[in-house]
Design a protein around this motif. Sequence first.
Motif, PDB file in Angstrom:
ATOM      1  N   ARG A  34      89.715  90.326 145.007  1.00  0.00           N
ATOM      2  CA  ARG A  34      89.232  89.005 145.442  1.00  0.00           C
ATOM      3  C   ARG A  34      88.505  88.297 144.306  1.00  0.00           C
ATOM      4  O   ARG A  34      88.696  87.101 144.085  1.00  0.00           O
ATOM      5  CB  ARG A  34      88.292  89.154 146.642  1.00  0.00           C
ATOM      6  CG  ARG A  34      89.012  89.499 147.928  1.00  0.00           C
ATOM      7  CD  ARG A  34      88.069  89.709 149.086  1.00  0.00           C
ATOM      8  NE  ARG A  34      87.227  88.531 149.290  1.00  0.00           N
ATOM      9  CZ  ARG A  34      86.058  88.558 149.895  1.00  0.00           C
ATOM     10  NH1 ARG A  34      85.568  89.689 150.343  1.00  0.00           N
ATOM     11  NH2 ARG A  34      85.354  87.455 150.054  1.00  0.00           N
ATOM     12  N   THR A  35      87.679  89.023 143.582  1.00  0.00           N
ATOM     13  CA  THR A  35      86.943  88.441 142.466  1.00  0.00           C
ATOM     14  C   THR A  35      87.899  87.971 141.379  1.00  0.00           C
ATOM     15  O   THR A  35      87.748  86.870 140.835  1.00  0.00           O
ATOM     16  CB  THR A  35      85.945  89.466 141.893  1.00  0.00           C
ATOM     17  OG1 THR A  35      85.051  89.857 142.935  1.00  0.00           O
ATOM     18  CG2 THR A  35      85.160  88.882 140.732  1.00  0.00           C
ATOM     19  N   GLN A  36      88.908  88.780 141.078  1.00  0.00           N
ATOM     20  CA  GLN A  36      89.892  88.413 140.067  1.00  0.00           C
ATOM     21  C   GLN A  36      90.654  87.156 140.506  1.00  0.00           C
ATOM     22  O   GLN A  36      90.890  86.256 139.700  1.00  0.00           O
ATOM     23  CB  GLN A  36      90.858  89.569 139.834  1.00  0.00           C
ATOM     24  CG  GLN A  36      91.854  89.308 138.720  1.00  0.00           C
ATOM     25  CD  GLN A  36      92.740  90.511 138.461  1.00  0.00           C
ATOM     26  OE1 GLN A  36      92.854  91.422 139.280  1.00  0.00           O
ATOM     27  NE2 GLN A  36      93.375  90.525 137.308  1.00  0.00           N
ATOM     28  N   HIS A  37      91.017  87.083 141.763  1.00  0.00           N
ATOM     29  CA  HIS A  37      91.718  85.914 142.290  1.00  0.00           C
ATOM     30  C   HIS A  37      90.836  84.669 142.197  1.00  0.00           C
ATOM     31  O   HIS A  37      91.296  83.608 141.758  1.00  0.00           O
ATOM     32  CB  HIS A  37      92.129  86.181 143.736  1.00  0.00           C
ATOM     33  CG  HIS A  37      92.791  85.018 144.394  1.00  0.00           C
ATOM     34  ND1 HIS A  37      94.043  84.575 144.035  1.00  0.00           N
ATOM     35  CD2 HIS A  37      92.365  84.189 145.375  1.00  0.00           C
ATOM     36  CE1 HIS A  37      94.356  83.528 144.780  1.00  0.00           C
ATOM     37  NE2 HIS A  37      93.358  83.281 145.597  1.00  0.00           N
ATOM     38  N   GLN A  38      89.583  84.788 142.575  1.00  0.00           N
ATOM     39  CA  GLN A  38      88.662  83.652 142.503  1.00  0.00           C
ATOM     40  C   GLN A  38      88.480  83.195 141.060  1.00  0.00           C
ATOM     41  O   GLN A  38      88.457  81.995 140.779  1.00  0.00           O
ATOM     42  CB  GLN A  38      87.311  84.012 143.122  1.00  0.00           C
ATOM     43  CG  GLN A  38      87.372  84.157 144.632  1.00  0.00           C
ATOM     44  CD  GLN A  38      86.074  84.689 145.212  1.00  0.00           C
ATOM     45  OE1 GLN A  38      85.233  85.226 144.496  1.00  0.00           O
ATOM     46  NE2 GLN A  38      85.926  84.557 146.521  1.00  0.00           N
ATOM     47  N   ALA A  40      90.606  83.580 138.591  1.00  0.00           N
ATOM     48  CA  ALA A  40      91.850  82.950 138.150  1.00  0.00           C
ATOM     49  C   ALA A  40      91.949  81.523 138.688  1.00  0.00           C
ATOM     50  O   ALA A  40      92.386  80.617 137.966  1.00  0.00           O
ATOM     51  CB  ALA A  40      93.050  83.776 138.603  1.00  0.00           C
ATOM     52  N   GLU A  41      91.556  81.322 139.944  1.00  0.00           N
ATOM     53  CA  GLU A  41      91.574  79.973 140.520  1.00  0.00           C
ATOM     54  C   GLU A  41      90.624  79.042 139.763  1.00  0.00           C
ATOM     55  O   GLU A  41      90.977  77.908 139.465  1.00  0.00           O
ATOM     56  CB  GLU A  41      91.167  80.009 141.990  1.00  0.00           C
ATOM     57  CG  GLU A  41      92.258  80.459 142.917  1.00  0.00           C
ATOM     58  CD  GLU A  41      91.810  80.383 144.371  1.00  0.00           C
ATOM     59  OE1 GLU A  41      90.603  80.559 144.652  1.00  0.00           O
ATOM     60  OE2 GLU A  41      92.677  80.137 145.221  1.00  0.00           O
ATOM     61  N   GLY A  44      92.109  78.782 135.926  1.00  0.00           N
ATOM     62  CA  GLY A  44      93.442  78.267 135.649  1.00  0.00           C
ATOM     63  C   GLY A  44      94.082  77.504 136.782  1.00  0.00           C
ATOM     64  O   GLY A  44      94.929  76.654 136.553  1.00  0.00           O
ATOM     65  N   GLY A  45      93.723  77.798 137.973  1.00  0.00           N
ATOM     66  CA  GLY A  45      94.285  77.084 139.110  1.00  0.00           C
ATOM     67  C   GLY A  45      95.600  77.641 139.590  1.00  0.00           C
ATOM     68  O   GLY A  45      95.628  78.535 140.410  1.00  0.00           O
ATOM     69  N   GLN A  46      96.718  77.137 139.092  1.00  0.00           N
ATOM     70  CA  GLN A  46      98.032  77.439 139.643  1.00  0.00           C
ATOM     71  C   GLN A  46      98.499  78.877 139.413  1.00  0.00           C
ATOM     72  O   GLN A  46      99.372  79.343 140.111  1.00  0.00           O
ATOM     73  CB  GLN A  46      99.100  76.491 139.055  1.00  0.00           C
ATOM     74  CG  GLN A  46      98.974  75.075 139.543  1.00  0.00           C
ATOM     75  CD  GLN A  46      97.935  74.279 138.761  1.00  0.00           C
ATOM     76  OE1 GLN A  46      97.451  74.714 137.728  1.00  0.00           O
ATOM     77  NE2 GLN A  46      97.583  73.116 139.273  1.00  0.00           N
ATOM     78  N   ALA A  49      97.680  84.301 142.018  1.00  0.00           N
ATOM     79  CA  ALA A  49      98.608  84.808 143.030  1.00  0.00           C
ATOM     80  C   ALA A  49      97.882  84.976 144.355  1.00  0.00           C
ATOM     81  O   ALA A  49      96.690  85.293 144.381  1.00  0.00           O
ATOM     82  CB  ALA A  49      99.176  86.147 142.574  1.00  0.00           C
ATOM     83  N   PRO A  50      98.578  84.794 145.483  1.00  0.00           N
ATOM     84  CA  PRO A  50      97.934  84.999 146.777  1.00  0.00           C
ATOM     85  C   PRO A  50      97.505  86.449 146.941  1.00  0.00           C
ATOM     86  O   PRO A  50      98.184  87.362 146.480  1.00  0.00           O
ATOM     87  CB  PRO A  50      99.013  84.637 147.791  1.00  0.00           C
ATOM     88  CG  PRO A  50     100.267  84.435 147.038  1.00  0.00           C
ATOM     89  CD  PRO A  50      99.956  84.407 145.579  1.00  0.00           C
ATOM     90  N   GLN A  51      96.380  86.657 147.573  1.00  0.00           N
ATOM     91  CA  GLN A  51      95.834  87.991 147.775  1.00  0.00           C
ATOM     92  C   GLN A  51      96.005  88.408 149.231  1.00  0.00           C
ATOM     93  O   GLN A  51      96.080  87.572 150.118  1.00  0.00           O
ATOM     94  CB  GLN A  51      94.337  88.005 147.407  1.00  0.00           C
ATOM     95  CG  GLN A  51      94.084  87.716 145.944  1.00  0.00           C
ATOM     96  CD  GLN A  51      94.685  88.770 145.049  1.00  0.00           C
ATOM     97  OE1 GLN A  51      94.418  89.952 145.224  1.00  0.00           O
ATOM     98  NE2 GLN A  51      95.496  88.364 144.087  1.00  0.00           N
TER      99      GLN A  51
END
Length: 59
Positions: A34-38, A40-41, A44-46, A49-51
């Motif tokens: 979750r932290t990595q996804h946040q 990345a958002e 970089g935004g796009q 990847a969905p988690q």
Amino acid sequence: MKHSSTENVQLPIYEDLVREHGDAVAEAQLAAERTQHQAAELLGGQDAAPQPEWRGTLP
């Protein structure tokens, strides 16, 4: 019988600890994802990847 190091062997003590205290390893892995996804958002935004849906609770 000898087990290889790549074999996924669950030991009874680990299963007992998971039942009593929760699976801290799995929770930590989900929190890290979750932290990595946040991050990345935010950075970089796009490219984020969905988690998988969160199914636990963290403090």
